[in-house]
Every structure is written in structure tokens, then in C-alpha cells.
Design a protein around this motif. Structure first.
Motif, mmCIF file in Angstrom:
data_model
loop_
_atom_site.group_PDB
_atom_site.id
_atom_site.type_symbol
_atom_site.label_atom_id
_atom_site.label_comp_id
_atom_site.label_asym_id
_atom_site.label_seq_id
_atom_site.Cartn_x
_atom_site.Cartn_y
_atom_site.Cartn_z
ATOM 1 N N ASP A 43 66.370 0.291 22.213
ATOM 2 C CA ASP A 43 66.202 -1.116 22.576
ATOM 3 C C ASP A 43 66.453 -1.321 24.059
ATOM 4 O OD1 ASP A 43 65.595 -3.763 21.599
ATOM 5 O OD2 ASP A 43 67.703 -4.278 21.887
ATOM 6 N N ALA A 44 67.544 -0.767 24.566
ATOM 7 C CA ALA A 44 67.860 -0.915 25.993
ATOM 8 C C ALA A 44 66.837 -0.200 26.870
ATOM 9 C CB ALA A 44 69.259 -0.368 26.262
ATOM 10 N N ILE A 45 66.412 0.991 26.447
ATOM 11 C CA ILE A 45 65.460 1.774 27.253
ATOM 12 C C ILE A 45 64.165 1.004 27.463
ATOM 13 C CG2 ILE A 45 63.982 3.822 27.246
ATOM 14 C CD1 ILE A 45 66.287 5.284 25.814
ATOM 15 N N HIS A 46 63.602 0.485 26.385
ATOM 16 C CA HIS A 46 62.270 -0.118 26.493
ATOM 17 C C HIS A 46 62.326 -1.521 27.080
ATOM 18 C CE1 HIS A 46 60.942 3.412 24.518
ATOM 19 N NE2 HIS A 46 61.583 3.155 23.409
ATOM 20 N N ILE A 47 63.407 -2.256 26.826
ATOM 21 C CA ILE A 47 63.555 -3.549 27.497
ATOM 22 C C ILE A 47 63.782 -3.339 28.989
ATOM 23 C CG2 ILE A 47 65.135 -5.500 27.772
ATOM 24 C CD1 ILE A 47 65.301 -5.671 24.750
ATOM 25 N N GLY A 48 64.591 -2.326 29.346
ATOM 26 C CA GLY A 48 64.811 -2.043 30.763
ATOM 27 C C GLY A 48 63.539 -1.644 31.480
ATOM 28 N N THR A 49 62.690 -0.881 30.815
ATOM 29 C CA THR A 49 61.420 -0.467 31.419
ATOM 30 C C THR A 49 60.486 -1.657 31.602
ATOM 31 O OG1 THR A 49 61.657 1.703 30.366
ATOM 32 C CG2 THR A 49 59.479 1.111 31.190
ATOM 33 N N ALA A 50 60.390 -2.507 30.574
ATOM 34 C CA ALA A 50 59.540 -3.690 30.696
ATOM 35 C C ALA A 50 60.077 -4.638 31.765
ATOM 36 C CB ALA A 50 59.456 -4.401 29.343
ATOM 37 N N PRO A 62 54.879 2.838 34.257
ATOM 38 C CA PRO A 62 56.220 2.439 33.816
ATOM 39 C C PRO A 62 57.304 3.211 34.574
ATOM 40 C CG PRO A 62 54.793 2.813 31.926
ATOM 41 C CD PRO A 62 54.039 3.288 33.129
ATOM 42 N N ALA A 63 58.416 2.524 34.839
ATOM 43 C CA ALA A 63 59.560 3.137 35.508
ATOM 44 C C ALA A 63 60.833 2.625 34.849
ATOM 45 C CB ALA A 63 59.564 2.806 36.998
ATOM 46 N N LEU A 64 61.861 3.455 34.876
ATOM 47 C CA LEU A 64 63.138 3.122 34.247
ATOM 48 C C LEU A 64 64.237 3.248 35.290
ATOM 49 C CD1 LEU A 64 64.886 2.571 31.720
ATOM 50 C CD2 LEU A 64 64.927 5.029 31.328
ATOM 51 N N ALA A 65 64.853 2.123 35.644
ATOM 52 C CA ALA A 65 65.936 2.101 36.636
ATOM 53 C C ALA A 65 65.510 2.787 37.935
ATOM 54 C CB ALA A 65 67.195 2.763 36.067
ATOM 55 N N GLY A 66 64.281 2.531 38.345
ATOM 56 C CA GLY A 66 63.779 3.083 39.591
ATOM 57 C C GLY A 66 63.243 4.493 39.502
ATOM 58 N N ARG A 67 63.249 5.087 38.322
ATOM 59 C CA ARG A 67 62.773 6.463 38.157
ATOM 60 C C ARG A 67 61.483 6.460 37.338
ATOM 61 N NH1 ARG A 67 68.456 9.584 36.654
ATOM 62 N NH2 ARG A 67 69.799 8.286 37.977
ATOM 63 N N PHE A 69 58.962 6.913 34.529
ATOM 64 C CA PHE A 69 59.148 6.995 33.075
ATOM 65 C C PHE A 69 57.787 7.306 32.478
ATOM 66 C CE2 PHE A 69 60.183 4.795 28.910
ATOM 67 C CZ PHE A 69 61.074 5.770 28.499
ATOM 68 N N HIS A 70 57.603 8.523 32.052
ATOM 69 C CA HIS A 70 56.264 9.008 31.713
ATOM 70 C C HIS A 70 55.891 8.638 30.280
ATOM 71 C CE1 HIS A 70 56.529 10.929 35.524
ATOM 72 N NE2 HIS A 70 57.493 11.746 35.144
ATOM 73 N N GLU A 71 55.608 7.357 30.100
ATOM 74 C CA GLU A 71 55.228 6.813 28.800
ATOM 75 C C GLU A 71 53.929 6.023 28.945
ATOM 76 O OE1 GLU A 71 56.818 6.761 25.633
ATOM 77 O OE2 GLU A 71 58.081 8.377 26.397
ATOM 78 N N PRO A 72 53.136 5.910 27.865
ATOM 79 C CA PRO A 72 51.966 5.022 27.924
ATOM 80 C C PRO A 72 52.406 3.583 28.188
ATOM 81 C CG PRO A 72 51.904 6.455 25.988
ATOM 82 C CD PRO A 72 53.262 6.596 26.575
ATOM 83 N N PRO A 73 51.562 2.773 28.797
ATOM 84 C CA PRO A 73 52.034 1.490 29.323
ATOM 85 C C PRO A 73 51.878 0.283 28.407
ATOM 86 C CG PRO A 73 49.837 1.931 30.138
ATOM 87 C CD PRO A 73 50.197 3.090 29.255
ATOM 88 N N LEU A 74 51.143 0.385 27.294
ATOM 89 C CA LEU A 74 50.732 -0.831 26.590
ATOM 90 C C LEU A 74 51.911 -1.651 26.095
ATOM 91 C CD1 LEU A 74 48.503 -2.623 25.544
ATOM 92 C CD2 LEU A 74 48.295 -1.160 23.520
ATOM 93 N N TYR A 75 52.932 -1.009 25.522
ATOM 94 C CA TYR A 75 54.068 -1.803 25.033
ATOM 95 C C TYR A 75 54.728 -2.547 26.182
ATOM 96 C CZ TYR A 75 58.260 -3.358 22.750
ATOM 97 O OH TYR A 75 59.251 -4.159 22.244
ATOM 98 N N TYR A 76 54.853 -1.906 27.334
ATOM 99 C CA TYR A 76 55.532 -2.533 28.466
ATOM 100 C C TYR A 76 54.683 -3.646 29.061
ATOM 101 C CZ TYR A 76 57.974 1.718 27.504
ATOM 102 O OH TYR A 76 58.625 2.721 26.835
ATOM 103 N N TRP A 77 53.369 -3.489 28.998
ATOM 104 C CA TRP A 77 52.503 -4.598 29.404
ATOM 105 C C TRP A 77 52.730 -5.810 28.517
ATOM 106 C CZ3 TRP A 77 47.336 -1.358 29.846
ATOM 107 C CH2 TRP A 77 47.361 -0.623 31.023
ATOM 108 N N ALA A 243 52.484 14.386 35.657
ATOM 109 C CA ALA A 243 53.736 14.391 34.892
ATOM 110 C C ALA A 243 53.548 13.692 33.543
ATOM 111 C CB ALA A 243 54.836 13.705 35.699
ATOM 112 N N TRP A 244 52.802 12.579 33.542
ATOM 113 C CA TRP A 244 52.537 11.877 32.270
ATOM 114 C C TRP A 244 51.747 12.769 31.323
ATOM 115 C CZ3 TRP A 244 47.511 10.650 30.631
ATOM 116 C CH2 TRP A 244 47.449 9.982 29.409
ATOM 117 N N LEU A 245 50.706 13.429 31.828
ATOM 118 C CA LEU A 245 49.874 14.272 30.970
ATOM 119 C C LEU A 245 50.685 15.446 30.422
ATOM 120 C CD1 LEU A 245 47.025 14.668 29.847
ATOM 121 C CD2 LEU A 245 46.509 16.062 31.869
ATOM 122 N N ALA A 246 51.539 16.044 31.267
ATOM 123 C CA ALA A 246 52.376 17.149 30.788
ATOM 124 C C ALA A 246 53.321 16.678 29.694
ATOM 125 C CB ALA A 246 53.169 17.742 31.955
ATOM 126 N N THR A 247 53.868 15.473 29.843
ATOM 127 C CA THR A 247 54.751 14.910 28.816
ATOM 128 C C THR A 247 53.996 14.670 27.514
ATOM 129 O OG1 THR A 247 56.068 13.834 30.533
ATOM 130 C CG2 THR A 247 56.319 13.002 28.292
#
Length: 539
Positions: A43-50, A62-67, A69-77, A243-247
Motif C-alpha cells: 500500500d505504501a509503495i504504490h501510493i508513494g509512487t503515484a 514511475p519513480a519511488l522516493a526519487g529512485r 521504479f521499474h514498473e508498468p505505469p497504468l496503475y500510477y496513472w 532496466a524496465w525490460l530487464a525487470t
């Protein structure tokens, strides 16, 4: 239309349909989304990213705390969008968590249409009710969770493929939307079952030439919607794209594991209750019809998904969510064809269990807010040191109304094949709502990193944002960024080496400063946490 008094006397109409069904499912979707901080973990991870996407204005990667974050973007959008739309009404984290409500609502709607197509109008309501009633979905459905997009895609994809012989154009459109949503929301691996089921849907279609065209159109739509984002990312930030593709590809490079297969299967009896036993009952009672689309389509999709999980994921609850839509669909005929004795037993089990647990919640609330029973009240403080219970009148009213609703439902629900399923799903939802209304302050007190983040921020000099860290998890990083607008930097990074403040987390030697040049200035932990401790050092 009957007036309110008549509705109270008559009770709920079964099978539920129209606004009654919509109200039941909305009740499930909304209960538990509000009134709490981002909790530790997902919950904290994905709310922080959004939140970072929304606050920084960078909607591409997407980025998490300035770093990165190699995840697909749709949820964060979608979470950033709901945050923008409802920040005038709700705290930012609750407004962003509404995205989960949107996606779980789409999953329930998609499964309703899949059930209607495969089993008929009278059976359609059972499919989303079974999904909502699965024990493993409840908490994750009300957290910030991108995997809910895959649930919506699976439900919508199954609903689309079920209509392939009757509405080929509509099938192509919705199948393409399901593929695109899954790719952009959950990634490559969860999308593979949606692709792998297409040959079976083609083979089951009465017109295979038209079905082939339909599936190709769906594939084209999916690619047209999903491909622009990775292409733009590749052109503008090639390192982030790589990096996203490798993940994304890393899970697909692991060997198939029969141990993981067994562990995922072992999770299902409790995680997918009551859908799993009802699905098995469907397979038994319709064993002579297993080649028909109504049984073969969800069964094949379930098996493909289970094989994917054993190949690409460690046995955990979040990937196991992917098994629930096909299981709920497969269980639909079984839920409505139970023999009288089994149906009555299931009904009494649901009424007894949820009534008992509702009573226990009220007793726990009394201990928390009123201090009675005394021994239980002492235990409440032991588990959450420093917690002071109060009477929250809004929560008390919601809990009271929900309890009366449950008693009314028990007293008035008519005899119907839907009775036991209605008692189970609404009982589960009502219990969750009562627990959130009455006990949420106690849970929130121990599951949020807000106290730790605020204590660290108070210990830092005014305006200081240069904080190095060692050992912080993604959830902790997200919580610091969201609650106090501090993005801790890795101690071993060049930027982290420049900071004069260092935060360590762990236990024992993990909390030891790197060298003698550091002086401890603060130590703390979350309330009730025994092992995880934080220490702040100054150089």
C-alpha cells in the motif's frame, strides 16, 4: 417502486439484479478504502509512487522516493488521476487509493458479463459475488495494488472471449483493451495467459474464420494502445527502458518449479474459499459437459494461469490473485446448483461465522474505546504501546448501521439458490466494514510509518533534506517521501556519502554506525514493533 418501509418488510430480492446488485458490489468496492494512512508494504509503495508521479509531474516513468521504479505505469496513472480529481474531498492517499476501487469494480463488471454470456442472465450475478467473496481478495482489493488491473483484464478478457461466436466485433475491442490494460498495468508475464487462451477461444468458436479475424483485431488494438509508452520511454530514456525490460523479462528466465506449483495449489483452499470447492462441484456435476465453452474456457484459463505462476513467480498472495477470476467463473454453476442440505449448511455457516466475528469485533471495540473487558483492554495497550482509545462517533454509527443491516439481511433474505452466496458475500463485506469502522484507529496506529517519519523529520535541522539510509525497504522509502517529503538516499551512493545524517533500520549489528565519526541522535520504532528499529546518526 416500493417505498422504504415496504423494502424493509420484504427484504432483498434474489437473484439480485439492476441497482440492487450494483449497490451490493459498490458496498464491497468502497468498504475499507478510506480512513487510514498508507500501510506498510504494498500500500505504501504504490501510493508513494503515484504521489511522486503526481507531485513531480513526470508521468512517463514511475519513480519511488526519487529512485527509478521499474514498473508498468497504468496503475500510477490512474491513481495520480483520482488523486487530482478528489484531492478537494479526501486526503491525497485516500484519493489515490480510489484507483483500486476503479479497477476492482471493472473486474466485477467484466465477470458479470462473462457469467451472463456463459451461464445465462439468472446466473450472471453469482460470478462477481463469488469473486468478491473470495477470502484472499478482500484486503488486497482495498490496498493500492497494480495487480488489480490484471484481475480486471482477466475478467474482461474472459467476458470478451465468451462472446466470440455471438458478437465478434465487440469481442475484438474488449479483448484488445484487456491485453493493453494487462501489459501497461501488470506487465508482460501476467499477459501471457490472455494470449495463450486465444487459440482455444478460436477453436471453440462456431465460425473460426470470423473468430480468427476477431482475435487479430483484438491483438492489433492491444498493441496500438500498449506500444506507445515503451517506445516513448525507449526514445527519451533508453537506460530506464532497458532496466524496465530487464525487470519484466527476469521472471520468464527462471525455470519452471513444481514446488511453486504445489505451493500455489496449497494456498487455494483458504485463499480462494468458497470459489474453489464450488468450482470442483461444478466440474463434478458437469463432467459430461467439460468440452463445452462454459466449462472448458475458464478451466483452461485457470490451468494456464497456474502454470504461469509456477514458472514466473514465487508463491505469494499477490500473484495468486490472478487465479481468482477464472475460479469464480468456473464456480458459478456450482454455487447455484448445491443440493438442499449443502446449501443450507453453507448458509448457516456464513450466518454463524460472520455473526460471531461481528460480536467479537464489538467486544474488541469496547475494550479499545471503553476499557471493558479490562483484561482485553490491557492486551490492546500491550500490542500497541501508547495507543489511547477514543469513541469516534462516525465510525460508531457506521458500525451500528452495518450490524443492523446484517441482522436485517439474515431475517429477510428469501429462500433462493442465491441465499447462501448472498449471506456469504454480504456477510464478508459487512464484517470488513464493521472492522474498519470500529477498529481502524488501532490497526492504523501500528501499520503506518507516519510516526517514525515525523519523528525523524523533527530530529533533522530545519529545512534539511539530505538524509542517507541503509537498509530501508521500498515501503519505508515511500512513507518518508509521502509523509515528510524526504527522499533518503542510499548511503553507498555518491550523493548519500555527502549527507551528514544517516538513518539505519534493522536489529542488532544492522544498527551500528559505519565508523566512529557518527553520533546517535535518535532511536525509535513503530508502535508495537519488536524487531524493527530505526536509528538516526549525525556526522
Amino acid at each position: 417502486m416500493p417505498d422504504f418501509a415496504t423494502l424493509i418488510r420484504r427484504g432483498i430480492r434474489l437473484p439480485p439484479g439492476g441497482w440492487v446488485l450494483a449497490g451490493m458490489l459498490a458496498f464491497y468496492v468502497l468498504a475499507g478504502l478510506f480512513g487510514r494512512d498508507p500501510w506498510k508494504g504494498e500500500d505504501a509503495i504504490h501510493i508513494g509512487t503515484a504521489w511522486q508521479m503526481l507531485s513531480s509531474g513526470d508521468w512517463l516513468a514511475p519513480a519511488l522516493a526519487g529512485r527509478p521504479f521499474h514498473e508498468p505505469p497504468l496503475y500510477y496513472w490512474t491513481a495520480a488521476l483520482t488523486g487530482m480529481l478528489f484531492d478537494w474531498l479526501l486526503p491525497a492517499h485516500e484519493a489515490m487509493r480510489l484507483a483500486s476501487g476503479v479497477w476492482i469494480a471493472l473486474a466485477l463488471v467484466g465477470l458479470y458479463y462473462a457469467g451472463r454470456e456463459l451461464y445465462g442472465t439468472d446466473s450472471a450475478a453469482a460470478s462477481p459475488m463469488l469473486l468478491a467473496g473470495c477470502a484472499g481478495l478482500l484486503i488486497h482489493a482495498h490496498d493500492a495494488q497494480p495487480m488489480l488491473i490484471a484481475l480486471a483484464a482477466y475478467a474482461g478478457g474472459l467476458g470478451a472471449l465468451a462472446t466470440i461466436g455471438r458478437k465478434p466485433r465487440l469481442t475484438g475491442v474488449f479483448y484488445g483493451l484487456a491485453l493493453a490494460a494487462c501489459l501497461l498495468g501488470a506487465g508482460i508475464a501476467p499477459t501471457l495467459p490472455l494470449l495463450a487462451i486465444a487459440p482455444l477461444a478460436w477453436w471453440l468458436s462456431p465460425d473460426r474464420n470470423k473468430a480468427l479475424q476477431t482475435l487479430l483485431i483484438g491483438l492489433l488494438i492491444g498493441l496500438l494502445i500498449a506500444l506507445p509508452w515503451p517506445l516513448v520511454l525507449h526514445l527519451t530514456q533508453p537506460a530506464r527502458f532497458a532496466a524496465w525490460l530487464a525487470t519484466e523479462l527476469a521472471p520468464l528466465q527462471t525455470p519452471f518449479s513444481f514446488v511453486s506449483l504445489g505451493r500455489f495449489a496449497a494456498m487455494l483452499p483458504l485463499f480462494a474459499f468458497p470459489a474453489l470447492p464450488l468450482a470442483l462441484w461444478t466440474l463434478w456435476t458437469r463432467r459430461s459437459q467439460w468440452r463445452f465453452p462454459a466449462q472448458l474456457l475458464p478451466l483452461a484459463f485457470l490451468l494456464l494461469t497456474l502454470l504461469l505462476l509456477a514458472w514466473a513467480y514465487r508463491p505469494r498472495e499477490i500473484p495468486a490473485l490472478l487465479l481468482l477470476p477464472p475460479l469464480a467463473l468456473l464456480a458459478t454453476p456450482g454455487a447455484l446448483s448445491l443440493r438442499r442440505g449443502a446449501a443450507n449448511a453453507f448458509d448457516w455457516f456464513a450466518m454463524s461465522v460472520f455473526s460471531l466475528f461481528a460480536l467479537l469485533i464489538w467486544v474488541a471495540w469496547s475494550a479499545m474505546a471503553l476499557g471493558f473487558p479490562t483484561r482485553l483492554a490491557e492486551r490492546v495497550v500491550v500490542l500497541r504501546p501508547g495507543f489511547v482509545g477514543e469513541i469516534h462517533w462516525l465510525g460508531l454509527c457506521i458500525g451500528g448501521v452495518a450490524t443492523l443491516f446484517w441482522l436485517w439481511l439474515i431475517a429477510t433474505a428469501p429462500r433462493s439458490p442465491y441465499r447462501s452466496l448472498t449471506h456469504w458475500t454480504l456477510g464478508f463485506t459487512t464484517l470488513w466494514l464493521i472492522a474498519n469502522a470500529l477498529l481502524l484507529p488501532w490497526f492504523d496506529y501500528g501499520k503506518s510509518y507516519r510516526p517514525v517519519a515525523e519523528a525523524v523529520a523533527r530530529a533533522l535541522p530545519d529545512g534539511s533534506r539530505c538524509l542517507a539510509e541503509r537498509g530501508l525497504s521500498q515501503g519505508q522509502l515511500a512513507s518518508f517521501a509521502y509523509f515528510v517529503d524526504i527522499a533518503p538516499m542510499a548511503y553507498d551512493s555518491p550523493a548519500g556519502r555527502q549527507c551528514h545524517w544517516l538513518l539505519l533500520v534493522g536489529s542488532g549489528s544492522e544498527l551500528t554506525a559505519p565508523d566512529a565519526g557518527w553520533t546517535q541522535v535518535w532511536e525509535g520504532r513503530r508502535p508495537g514493533e519488536r524487531r524493527e528499529k530505526f536509528r538516526l546518526y549525525r556526522r
